[in-house]
Design a protein around this motif. Structure first.
Motif: not given
Length: 500
Positions: A229-241
């Motif tokens: 998931v983070l490989a796709e959206c790392y630069e676009h989000v601030d947190f992971i739940s």
């Protein structure tokens, strides 16, 4: 008496500052959390908007800072348009998540009114299960844009001239879970989360966004899910739940009392995964953790209340918590504080009636469960800087986690007053635990108070019939002399020791 547990506190050794949003909670359209919980028009205490003021008072006392809404599993079938406008025109819908009927009498405007009245911050989830990017940005425009567009003007026509100014958003809920309506693979979810994040930031680049992590550490896809998931959206989000619930199983109370061992492992494993992805992407950004569902929850117990499919606001998940549950609950709070450098948002699930610290009776009173007290005390006294604590504690064997310390502990320093609060749990079910703490360079000279939540009956609980059976009590004999704190922790107890 057990062997003495010891630790040292020094202002030079810290974990990080506590983000007030660590003391968040969660309101979902599930069971009676909303209807006859926070919202009950016609109740003797109801205000003009139908909110129970007795519940509002308890929520303020609880010290909740952030409120996540509207789910949870509920959000994956949520049509936000159903929850706005005149109540009499809102449609009734089937809620697939909890096999209930949703009236939508309580919606977005009512929620934001509730949040304002408890001086909280809203945390809104968007539906990425049955809906997607378009609906997310439409909701954002309705909620946050000042005026001059069809959606913002619709909000104004509905009675809210000022934008809701929601800053913190969840990009779906538990999308790794096969139980989730619209369940996705990590690649599918990572892509839609990134697309949604990019679109929402086109409207407002300063939003804070939470991507869905694993529903719990036991998921077969755990860690691989976060990495993909983070490989796709790392630069676009601030947190992971992160989400985690615990219960006593098969009479194994020793392992249940050690639940925070799993919590800390979960946190540290997610941090490691996030930082690995960041390193692989050569990013200077750091992803923080939103532990936006946590609690004690007896999922394996049958529901004592008869429920039929498609009822409105049925009695679901109304666990009645014991002293033992409150001690475990307190240890989970300590685990969050011990990782305050990376866990900067957390939400106790849930707030009222549903696995909750506050219970209500329709048309009747509201009262505090045993778990109310650790949360309220931590929210009140756990603000400031978390000091590093490495305790030398006697241990005990558990079936699930091996040897576990009897002492679970953290300490928080209020920089303004210089006060230090020690939060400690004694997991020993039968014996008191002597405690010694060496205090270096903190300027502490006296014990302000030592309270404990404990009872001779580990099954003691607060109920409609006995709403004040369990409350914290003052603990005598705790002393601070020559820079050394000495105390004795009751068996199976949650303790708050304040030093000045």
């Amino acid at each position: 008496m057990s062997a003495t547990a010891r630790f040292t506190l020094d202002p030079a050794f810290t974990v990080g500052d506590v983000d007030p949003r660590l003391f968040g909670s969660f309101v979902e359209h599930l069971g009676r959390c909303v209807y006859t919980g926070v919202y009950e028009p016609g109740h003797p205490t109801a205000d003009a908007e139908g909110l129970r003021t007795d519940v509002l008072e308890l929520v303020r006392e609880l010290g909740v800072t952030t409120l996540r809404y509207p789910g949870g599993n509920f959000v994956s079938g949520y049509r936000w348009e159903d929850s706005v406008g005149p109540r009499e025109e809102r449609p009734r819908r089937l809620d697939l998540a909890w096999r209930s009927t949703e009236s939508n009498r309580f919606g977005l405007a009512e929620f934001t009114d509730f949040v304002r009245k408890v001086s909280g911050e809203p945390m809104l989830a968007v539906n990425l299960g049955t809906r997607g990017v378009a609906e997310a940005i439409q909701l954002q425009e309705y909620a946050n844009h000042p005026s001059g567009t069809e959606l913002s003007d619709r909000r104004i026509a509905h009675g809210d001239k000022d934008p809701y100014n929601i800053r913190l958003w969840c990009l779906g809920n538990e999308m790794d879970g096969p139980w989730q309506t619209g369940h996705k693979t990590a690649a599918e979810y990572g892509r839609v989360a990134a697309e949604t994040a990019r679109a929402m930031r086109q409207i407002d680049p300063d939003l804070e966004l939470v991507a869905c992590g694993s529903s719990n550490q036991a998921m077969e896809t755990f860690a691989a899910w976060e990495a993909e998931v983070l490989a796709e959206c790392y630069e676009h989000v601030d947190f992971i739940s992160l989400h985690a619930y615990y219960e006593e199983k098969d009479g194994d109370r020793g392992s249940f009392l050690a639940s925070a061992v799993d919590t800390e492992s979960f946190i540290e494993n997610v941090i490691a995964t996030c930082d690995h992805v960041g390193a692989r992407l050569k990013s200077k950004k750091r992803i923080n953790l939103s532990f936006d569902e946590w609690n004690v929850w007896y999922q394996s117990r049958p529901n004592p209340h008869p429920v039929e499919d498609w009822q409105e606001a049925p009695r679901l998940l109304e666990d009645v918590y014991t002293v033992t549950d409150a001690v475990v609950f307190g240890s989970l709070l300590i685990a969050l504080l011990r990782h305050a450098d990376r866990v900067t948002v957390a939400c106790l699930a849930q707030l009222v009636n549903v696995i909750a610290p506050i219970m209500t009776e329709p048309g009747g009173p509201a009262w505090r469960q045993t778990t109310f007290f650790p949360f309220a005390q931590a929210s009140r006294h756990g603000r400031g800087t978390v000091l590093e604590v490495r305790a030398d504690s006697p241990t005990y064997p558990t079936e699930r986690y091996g040897e576990v310390p009897l002492l679970q502990v953290t300490a928080v320093r209020d920089e303004a007053s210089g006060e230090v609060t020690v939060f400690a749990v004694n997991r020993d079910q039968h014996a008191e635990l002597p405690l010694e703490a060496a205090l270096h360079g903190l300027g502490l000279t006296r014990v302000l108070e030592h309270t404990a939540l404990a009872d001779a009956d580990p099954e003691a609980r607060n109920t409609l019939a006995e709403p004040e059976r369990v409350t914290p009590h003052a603990r005598e004999g705790t002393e601070l002399r020559d820079g050394v704190l000495r105390a004795s922790l009751e068996p199976l107890s949650w303790n708050v020791i304040r030093l000045g």
